[in-house]
Design a protein around this motif. Structure first.
Motif, PDB file in Angstrom:
ATOM      1  N   GLN A  68       7.600  22.935  -4.456  1.00 47.86           N
ATOM      2  CA  GLN A  68       8.566  23.898  -5.265  1.00 47.86           C
ATOM      3  C   GLN A  68       9.651  24.246  -4.523  1.00 47.86           C
ATOM      4  N   TRP A  69       9.786  24.338  -3.336  1.00 46.66           N
ATOM      5  CA  TRP A  69      10.698  24.639  -2.636  1.00 46.66           C
ATOM      6  C   TRP A  69      11.826  23.553  -2.276  1.00 46.66           C
ATOM      7  N   VAL A  70      11.704  22.552  -2.512  1.00 55.00           N
ATOM      8  CA  VAL A  70      12.355  21.208  -1.921  1.00 55.00           C
ATOM      9  C   VAL A  70      12.662  20.415  -2.979  1.00 55.00           C
ATOM     10  N   HIS A  71      14.284  20.249  -3.249  1.00 54.31           N
ATOM     11  CA  HIS A  71      14.813  19.388  -4.162  1.00 54.31           C
ATOM     12  C   HIS A  71      14.731  18.254  -3.850  1.00 54.31           C
ATOM     13  N   PRO A  72      14.382  17.166  -4.980  1.00 54.36           N
ATOM     14  CA  PRO A  72      13.923  15.546  -4.530  1.00 54.36           C
ATOM     15  C   PRO A  72      15.359  15.098  -3.831  1.00 54.36           C
ATOM     16  N   PHE A  73      16.624  15.350  -4.039  1.00 53.60           N
ATOM     17  CA  PHE A  73      17.620  14.771  -3.540  1.00 53.60           C
ATOM     18  C   PHE A  73      18.383  15.598  -2.900  1.00 53.60           C
ATOM     19  N   LYS A  74      18.332  16.788  -2.963  1.00 53.04           N
ATOM     20  CA  LYS A  74      19.402  17.871  -2.371  1.00 53.04           C
ATOM     21  C   LYS A  74      18.641  18.798  -1.443  1.00 53.04           C
ATOM     22  N   ASP A  75      18.357  18.433  -0.131  1.00 54.81           N
ATOM     23  CA  ASP A  75      17.846  19.033   0.710  1.00 54.81           C
ATOM     24  C   ASP A  75      18.436  19.131   2.166  1.00 54.81           C
ATOM     25  N   VAL A  76      18.562  20.286   2.879  1.00 50.11           N
ATOM     26  CA  VAL A  76      19.108  20.125   4.452  1.00 50.11           C
ATOM     27  C   VAL A  76      18.188  19.338   5.153  1.00 50.11           C
ATOM     28  N   GLY A  77      17.104  19.040   5.013  1.00 49.42           N
ATOM     29  CA  GLY A  77      16.261  18.390   5.806  1.00 49.42           C
ATOM     30  C   GLY A  77      16.333  16.818   5.766  1.00 49.42           C
ATOM     31  N   PHE A  78      17.141  16.429   4.766  1.00 43.68           N
ATOM     32  CA  PHE A  78      17.266  14.891   4.675  1.00 43.68           C
ATOM     33  C   PHE A  78      18.409  14.673   5.703  1.00 43.68           C
ATOM     34  N   GLN A  79      19.168  15.582   6.126  1.00 45.81           N
ATOM     35  CA  GLN A  79      20.618  15.454   6.953  1.00 45.81           C
ATOM     36  C   GLN A  79      20.015  15.016   8.628  1.00 45.81           C
ATOM     37  N   THR A  80      18.613  15.345   8.802  1.00 43.78           N
ATOM     38  CA  THR A  80      18.067  14.975  10.192  1.00 43.78           C
ATOM     39  C   THR A  80      18.189  13.651  10.470  1.00 43.78           C
ATOM     40  N   ALA A  81      18.357  13.097  11.683  1.00 51.31           N
ATOM     41  CA  ALA A  81      18.520  11.683  11.996  1.00 51.31           C
ATOM     42  C   ALA A  81      17.193  10.933  11.658  1.00 51.31           C
ATOM     43  N   GLU A  82      16.012  11.523  11.918  1.00 54.29           N
ATOM     44  CA  GLU A  82      14.925  10.642  11.392  1.00 54.29           C
ATOM     45  C   GLU A  82      14.705  10.550  10.056  1.00 54.29           C
ATOM     46  N   ASN A  83      15.170  11.412   9.304  1.00 56.31           N
ATOM     47  CA  ASN A  83      15.080  11.294   7.626  1.00 56.31           C
ATOM     48  C   ASN A  83      16.229  10.305   7.467  1.00 56.31           C
ATOM     49  N   ARG A  84      17.434  10.269   7.761  1.00 49.99           N
ATOM     50  CA  ARG A  84      18.263   9.401   7.358  1.00 49.99           C
ATOM     51  C   ARG A  84      18.185   8.124   7.941  1.00 49.99           C
ATOM     52  N   ASP A  85      17.478   7.803   9.197  1.00 46.36           N
ATOM     53  CA  ASP A  85      16.939   6.524   9.401  1.00 46.36           C
ATOM     54  C   ASP A  85      16.155   6.037   8.355  1.00 46.36           C
ATOM     55  N   TYR A  86      14.981   6.841   8.229  1.00 41.02           N
ATOM     56  CA  TYR A  86      13.880   6.498   7.324  1.00 41.02           C
ATOM     57  C   TYR A  86      14.406   6.198   5.568  1.00 41.02           C
ATOM     58  N   PHE A  87      14.972   7.132   5.164  1.00 39.87           N
ATOM     59  CA  PHE A  87      15.467   7.107   3.894  1.00 39.87           C
ATOM     60  C   PHE A  87      16.660   6.268   3.391  1.00 39.87           C
ATOM     61  N   GLU A  88      17.373   6.102   4.326  1.00 36.22           N
ATOM     62  CA  GLU A  88      18.776   5.210   4.309  1.00 36.22           C
ATOM     63  C   GLU A  88      18.717   3.891   4.731  1.00 36.22           C
ATOM     64  N   ARG A  89      17.967   3.819   5.807  1.00 34.43           N
ATOM     65  CA  ARG A  89      17.702   2.560   6.750  1.00 34.43           C
ATOM     66  C   ARG A  89      16.576   2.030   6.669  1.00 34.43           C
ATOM     67  N   GLY A  90      15.646   2.562   6.142  1.00 36.14           N
ATOM     68  CA  GLY A  90      14.114   1.992   6.189  1.00 36.14           C
ATOM     69  C   GLY A  90      13.428   1.982   7.467  1.00 36.14           C
TER      70      GLY A  90
END
Length: 125
Positions: A68-90
């Motif tokens: 309930q505290w995390v937006h499914p598309f807009k969250d600062v946590g998505f900007q981490t290198a690990e999350n970008r590797d996973y969600f953008e590059r698989g």
């Protein structure tokens, strides 16, 4: 960050360019109001009813945990290198990267808490 689709200027500053398999079923791109009356996805995360604005020594920090505290598309946590590797590059994250190989964080788990009448819970094997 490199130049490419992940740096698309049409994206919100807290968004990344999710691979198609991560876009399905995520929910709306629009901001939403959570059960505490806080707008999530507007980058302010502030309201008079927010636990952050009502914080005291009695506040359980767990109240600020959960989807309930995390937006499914807009969250600062998505900007981490690990999350970008996973969600953008698989690229799947490496297992154990946040573990302490020389520390046992479960040491004394299940031991009685000094000054407590509670029966200790055993850690699962």
């Amino acid at each position: 960050m490199g130049k490419g689709k992940e740096d698309d200027p049409s994206l919100d500053p807290f968004e990344i360019s999710f691979l198609p398999e991560f876009k399905e079923g995520r929910g709306s791109r629009e901001p939403f109001v959570n059960e505490y009356g806080v707008v999530i996805g507007d980058h302010e995360y502030d309201s008079p009813d927010s636990p952050l604005n009502q914080w005291s020594a009695e506040t359980d920090p767990a109240i600020m945990a959960g989807d309930q505290w995390v937006h499914p598309f807009k969250d600062v946590g998505f900007q981490t290198a690990e999350n970008r590797d996973y969600f953008e590059r698989g690229i799947t994250p490496q297992a154990g990267i946040f573990m302490h190989p020389d520390k046992n964080s479960a040491y004394h788990a299940g031991d009685p808490i000094p000054g407590s009448d509670e029966t200790p819970q055993k850690q699962p094997e």
